[in-house]
Design a protein around this motif. Sequence first.
Motif, mmCIF file in Angstrom:
data_model
loop_
_atom_site.group_PDB
_atom_site.id
_atom_site.type_symbol
_atom_site.label_atom_id
_atom_site.label_comp_id
_atom_site.label_asym_id
_atom_site.label_seq_id
_atom_site.Cartn_x
_atom_site.Cartn_y
_atom_site.Cartn_z
ATOM 1 N N ASN A 131 -24.865 -36.108 -5.690
ATOM 2 C CA ASN A 131 -25.729 -35.542 -4.676
ATOM 3 C C ASN A 131 -26.829 -36.505 -4.222
ATOM 4 O O ASN A 131 -27.831 -36.081 -3.651
ATOM 5 C CB ASN A 131 -26.359 -34.240 -5.201
ATOM 6 N N ARG A 132 -26.641 -37.797 -4.461
ATOM 7 C CA ARG A 132 -27.643 -38.787 -4.063
ATOM 8 C C ARG A 132 -27.032 -39.950 -3.280
ATOM 9 O O ARG A 132 -27.589 -41.035 -3.232
ATOM 10 C CB ARG A 132 -28.376 -39.309 -5.309
ATOM 11 N N ARG B 222 -26.877 -40.388 -0.169
ATOM 12 C CA ARG B 222 -27.705 -40.780 0.976
ATOM 13 C C ARG B 222 -28.661 -41.916 0.612
ATOM 14 O O ARG B 222 -29.015 -42.737 1.455
ATOM 15 C CB ARG B 222 -28.479 -39.571 1.518
ATOM 16 N N LEU C 155 -19.039 -38.055 0.200
ATOM 17 C CA LEU C 155 -20.201 -37.175 0.141
ATOM 18 C C LEU C 155 -19.789 -35.816 -0.419
ATOM 19 O O LEU C 155 -18.812 -35.211 0.037
ATOM 20 C CB LEU C 155 -20.787 -37.007 1.548
ATOM 21 N N GLU D 173 -22.183 -30.283 -1.591
ATOM 22 C CA GLU D 173 -23.573 -29.866 -1.809
ATOM 23 C C GLU D 173 -24.547 -30.782 -1.061
ATOM 24 O O GLU D 173 -25.481 -30.307 -0.407
ATOM 25 C CB GLU D 173 -23.907 -29.869 -3.304
ATOM 26 N N GLU D 174 -24.313 -32.085 -1.170
ATOM 27 C CA GLU D 174 -25.236 -33.008 -0.509
ATOM 28 C C GLU D 174 -25.077 -32.937 1.010
ATOM 29 O O GLU D 174 -26.071 -33.006 1.738
ATOM 30 C CB GLU D 174 -25.010 -34.442 -0.985
ATOM 31 N N ARG D 175 -23.854 -32.784 1.490
ATOM 32 C CA ARG D 175 -23.645 -32.666 2.938
ATOM 33 C C ARG D 175 -24.389 -31.456 3.484
ATOM 34 O O ARG D 175 -25.076 -31.540 4.510
ATOM 35 C CB ARG D 175 -22.158 -32.556 3.252
ATOM 36 N N TYR E 255 -26.987 -30.006 2.109
ATOM 37 C CA TYR E 255 -28.427 -30.259 1.954
ATOM 38 C C TYR E 255 -28.957 -31.115 3.102
ATOM 39 O O TYR E 255 -30.028 -30.840 3.661
ATOM 40 C CB TYR E 255 -28.676 -30.960 0.619
#
Length: 432
Positions: free
Chosen positions: A4-5, A7, A195, A198-200, A202
């Motif tokens: 989730n990191r 980015r 990705l 969850e991160e997408r 977020y």
Amino acid sequence: MLRNRFRWTIVALVAVATVINYIDRGALGLLWPEISQDLGMSKLDYAIILNVFTFAYAFGQTLFGKIFDWIGTRLGFVLSIVVWSAATILHAFARGLFSFALFRALLGVSEAGNWPGATKANAEWFPIRERALAQGIFNSGAAIGGIVSAPVVAYLFVFLESWQATFIAIGALGFLWLVPWLIVYKTGPEAHPWLSAEERDYILTGQRDLETNEVVTYAPSAGEILSRKESWGVILASFFLDPIWWLFVGWLPLYLAETYGFGVAEIGLYGWVPYVGAMFGAWFGGILAQNRIKAGWSVNRTRKSVIALGGAIMLVSLLLTIQASTPLAAVLLMAAILFGFQTAVGNIQTLPSDFYSGKSVGTLAGYAGTAAKLAVVGLNFLIPIITADSYAPAFAVGAALAILTVASVFFLCPRIKPLNPKTGRPSAVTPS
């Protein structure tokens, strides 16, 4: 957690590109004592070459702002860094004012792409609450580039025993950077295969206006962008602020040489110190903005408070630098100046994405960058005139620019939030 990191990997790569950007552009000033002696060139020649670069850089900001909005972040960075790395290598074959100016112009146009590209990547990959921190990490690349540029270039010069070979060595760095970039940056966050869901979610959910929970969709034409006073607040803030940074990027080596009689080795010993302050300022401005938004402050209050704080730090430090009596005192005060600069600039650079959607962010960032570099051109013509006896007048000019920077944001951006497509005004009226 690492899933989730992703980015942050993107912004780290952009920051590394910025480090390379600053090593490449800073080499000329650091090597100038040797170049001028070898080729019989003068301080006026240096000012002309610097301004040719800056004019080209100003044009390149608007050009690449459009290019990034047209071909996207991935290919935009590839085009920019291939051309600027080749231009750096070509410096090794310069033999006088014309050839240096020609290669410097090519470098300026292409290096300019790094800034609207970074702003666009930030808008695409980060939720609103994290953008100032992401911009701070990216901007710290400029600071780290300033830190490492002096010792790296000085070391390479001593090791290679030639300013020509030094330009070739540092120009190769950009081509090496392309390898991880092309592997990692496949698409934007909407469709990137690495990705997590969850991160997408977020990222995309967090790009809604924090106060209204609406998606920012306003992507006006170039003419409409320039009809908004908020756009001019961004443009003028950049116009007044950027010369403060370039006062040190372009003239610090000559200041140390003329004021204290330093050569390349001594400049390498002292020249990196101000950029340590810049690095910490970039992180500080981003973390402070993120902290205040998490604490419940509006984007409007957060941006203006952090920008005003950075302006105050610059103002006080610039005035104190006038009285600096030793090289150590001077570079430490310059570190404070660049700390304040980076505290403010990261939040100013997020303003295009605070007002408009991603399809217009690169364009406005490019306009602001062009205005900023035109101001730097004026400063570069002014510096040789007002520094005939000392550099104190240059620092006084910088203090005035710090005041005007803050005033531009406060007077022309009454509310920092997404603009309404119908009215061109903030989308909702809420307490600040």
